[in-house]
Design a protein around this motif. Sequence first.
Motif, PDB file in Angstrom:
ATOM      1  N   THR A  82      14.291  -6.370   1.739  1.00 53.21           N
ATOM      2  CA  THR A  82      15.203  -6.100   2.836  1.00 53.21           C
ATOM      3  C   THR A  82      14.638  -4.970   3.694  1.00 53.21           C
ATOM      4  N   VAL A  83      15.110  -4.895   4.929  1.00 48.87           N
ATOM      5  CA  VAL A  83      14.642  -3.861   5.841  1.00 48.87           C
ATOM      6  C   VAL A  83      15.220  -2.514   5.416  1.00 48.87           C
ATOM      7  N   HIS A  84      14.343  -1.541   5.249  1.00 44.06           N
ATOM      8  CA  HIS A  84      14.751  -0.188   4.909  1.00 44.06           C
ATOM      9  C   HIS A  84      14.170   0.789   5.922  1.00 44.06           C
ATOM     10  N   LEU A  85      14.849   1.895   6.061  1.00 36.93           N
ATOM     11  CA  LEU A  85      14.360   3.021   6.838  1.00 36.93           C
ATOM     12  C   LEU A  85      13.845   4.050   5.844  1.00 36.93           C
ATOM     13  N   LEU A  86      12.532   4.320   5.887  1.00 38.32           N
ATOM     14  CA  LEU A  86      11.904   5.209   4.920  1.00 38.32           C
ATOM     15  C   LEU A  86      11.037   6.230   5.627  1.00 38.32           C
ATOM     16  N   THR A  87      10.731   7.321   4.928  1.00 40.43           N
ATOM     17  CA  THR A  87       9.771   8.254   5.480  1.00 40.43           C
ATOM     18  C   THR A  87       8.391   7.615   5.489  1.00 40.43           C
ATOM     19  N   THR A  88       7.580   8.061   6.420  1.00 37.42           N
ATOM     20  CA  THR A  88       6.215   7.530   6.529  1.00 37.42           C
ATOM     21  C   THR A  88       5.453   7.703   5.221  1.00 37.42           C
ATOM     22  N   GLU A  89       5.580   8.867   4.611  1.00 39.60           N
ATOM     23  CA  GLU A  89       4.842   9.129   3.377  1.00 39.60           C
ATOM     24  C   GLU A  89       5.262   8.178   2.267  1.00 39.60           C
ATOM     25  N   ASP A  90       6.551   7.881   2.167  1.00 44.90           N
ATOM     26  CA  ASP A  90       7.007   6.970   1.124  1.00 44.90           C
ATOM     27  C   ASP A  90       6.548   5.542   1.384  1.00 44.90           C
ATOM     28  N   VAL A  91       6.584   5.100   2.630  1.00 42.92           N
ATOM     29  CA  VAL A  91       6.109   3.751   2.944  1.00 42.92           C
ATOM     30  C   VAL A  91       4.645   3.604   2.536  1.00 42.92           C
ATOM     31  N   LEU A  92       3.824   4.549   2.919  1.00 45.77           N
ATOM     32  CA  LEU A  92       2.399   4.461   2.619  1.00 45.77           C
ATOM     33  C   LEU A  92       2.141   4.518   1.115  1.00 45.77           C
ATOM     34  N   ALA A  93       2.917   5.323   0.406  1.00 43.88           N
ATOM     35  CA  ALA A  93       2.706   5.460  -1.037  1.00 43.88           C
ATOM     36  C   ALA A  93       3.240   4.278  -1.824  1.00 43.88           C
ATOM     37  N   TRP A  94       4.321   3.640  -1.348  1.00 37.94           N
ATOM     38  CA  TRP A  94       5.022   2.642  -2.147  1.00 37.94           C
ATOM     39  C   TRP A  94       4.706   1.205  -1.783  1.00 37.94           C
ATOM     40  N   ARG A  95       4.163   0.951  -0.599  1.00 36.12           N
ATOM     41  CA  ARG A  95       4.046  -0.436  -0.133  1.00 36.12           C
ATOM     42  C   ARG A  95       3.234  -1.304  -1.088  1.00 36.12           C
ATOM     43  N   ALA A  96       2.078  -0.861  -1.531  1.00 31.62           N
ATOM     44  CA  ALA A  96       1.223  -1.717  -2.367  1.00 31.62           C
ATOM     45  C   ALA A  96       1.916  -2.103  -3.673  1.00 31.62           C
ATOM     46  N   ARG A  97       2.742  -1.205  -4.207  1.00 33.52           N
ATOM     47  CA  ARG A  97       3.455  -1.501  -5.461  1.00 33.52           C
ATOM     48  C   ARG A  97       4.472  -2.611  -5.257  1.00 33.52           C
ATOM     49  N   HIS A  98       4.905  -2.849  -4.026  1.00 34.27           N
ATOM     50  CA  HIS A  98       5.895  -3.879  -3.728  1.00 34.27           C
ATOM     51  C   HIS A  98       5.276  -5.206  -3.299  1.00 34.27           C
ATOM     52  N   ASP A  99       3.967  -5.261  -3.126  1.00 33.50           N
ATOM     53  CA  ASP A  99       3.343  -6.464  -2.560  1.00 33.50           C
ATOM     54  C   ASP A  99       3.667  -7.719  -3.352  1.00 33.50           C
ATOM     55  N   LEU A 100       3.480  -7.685  -4.664  1.00 38.71           N
ATOM     56  CA  LEU A 100       3.700  -8.879  -5.480  1.00 38.71           C
ATOM     57  C   LEU A 100       5.160  -9.303  -5.427  1.00 38.71           C
ATOM     58  N   MET A 101       6.079  -8.353  -5.519  1.00 40.05           N
ATOM     59  CA  MET A 101       7.503  -8.683  -5.448  1.00 40.05           C
ATOM     60  C   MET A 101       7.843  -9.342  -4.120  1.00 40.05           C
ATOM     61  N   LEU A 102       7.322  -8.814  -3.017  1.00 40.20           N
ATOM     62  CA  LEU A 102       7.619  -9.382  -1.707  1.00 40.20           C
ATOM     63  C   LEU A 102       7.137 -10.833  -1.629  1.00 40.20           C
ATOM     64  N   ARG A 103       5.938 -11.077  -2.124  1.00 41.49           N
ATOM     65  CA  ARG A 103       5.393 -12.430  -2.107  1.00 41.49           C
ATOM     66  C   ARG A 103       6.223 -13.363  -2.977  1.00 41.49           C
TER      67      ARG A 103
END
Length: 367
Positions: A82-103
């Motif tokens: 879902t669409v979230h509003l996050l800090t830039t630092e959190d997006v950059l740190a967390w995105r790769a960990r979510h890749d498989l789940m998103l797919r």
Amino acid sequence: MTPTTVLDTRALNRATLARQLLLDRADVPVLDAVAHLCGMQAQEPQEPFVGLWSRLRAFDPAVLSELLVGRGVVRTHLMRRTVHLLTTEDVLAWRARHDLMLRQRVLGTYRRELAGVDLDGLAAAGLAVMADGEPRSMAELVRALADRWSGPGPRALGEMLIPALVPAAQLPPRGLWRAKGGVRNVLLSAWLGRDVDPPAQDGSDPVGQELARRYLAAFGPAAVADLRAWSGLTGLPAAVAAIRDELVAFRDERGRELLDLPGGPRPDPDTPAPVRFLPAFDNAILGYHDRGRIIDDAHRGLSVAGARVVLVDGRVAGTWTVETGTVVVAPLNGFSPADRTAVAEEGSALASFLSDGDSDRVRITPR
């Protein structure tokens, strides 16, 4: 060792309110609040403004808009797809960990349409199209790839590309205070000036461990199932096990194990809780598998239907809408005279916030 201290529903409610900045409005900068909350659900673009107004003293919506324009916070798909509003630092740190789940979540919806599609090839093609840094709608991106990827329907193709395969930000004016604008996507790396952090190469899960700590700080005490419900991620029991020595354990009234940070606030269950107005899809409700600490089972459907809710004594007691400048509150089971007065006062303050002081009208419908 089996934990022996039991936290009843009211104790968990007060802990949730304290962690979510809903027991007392906080004197913290907007950016720090978004970081503490681990982001804010934001598929409805204006809802985070109400969420922060309910949590922060003297909240100025222009500050959040400035953070969006200045790239201090980002609108992107992440937790639970879902669409979230996050800090830039959190997006950059967390995105790769979510890749498989998103797919996997997109495949769960469009598996038949996407059968046989080379997803890695599709990702590479999408990245190539967006490499010029030009904002594009999902439809424009799909059209750019239609010749090569003509099998899947456009909706399936678009929802696999963004958010699952292409890490993208939704650009302003979408998400700005009182602004209207369609979704225009640009690569996160182009918008933020750096690539997302790569996953660990040694098989460890430092991001999962940090997500668990951050989640407990904002939502605890909670079960591992609650952490997964909030994030949508798998593999978290191992991450929690890796930091187990840092945590304290409790039980709820059903016997579930609840984990927490040792210093996390757990107020006295008799602590008074003020009336609060929550926006649609607020994570104070959606951030748990067991939402009974804040909403009755009979009304659980409101939490996923996009209803805006009113908390009375810390629990969902009504819904609210805005009609021609008036905040309209619909009680679920009726209000006591004292509660009715408190709801009217907070609703009037909300109406004033939403209208820049031009209206403080509130109406409570009969039950």
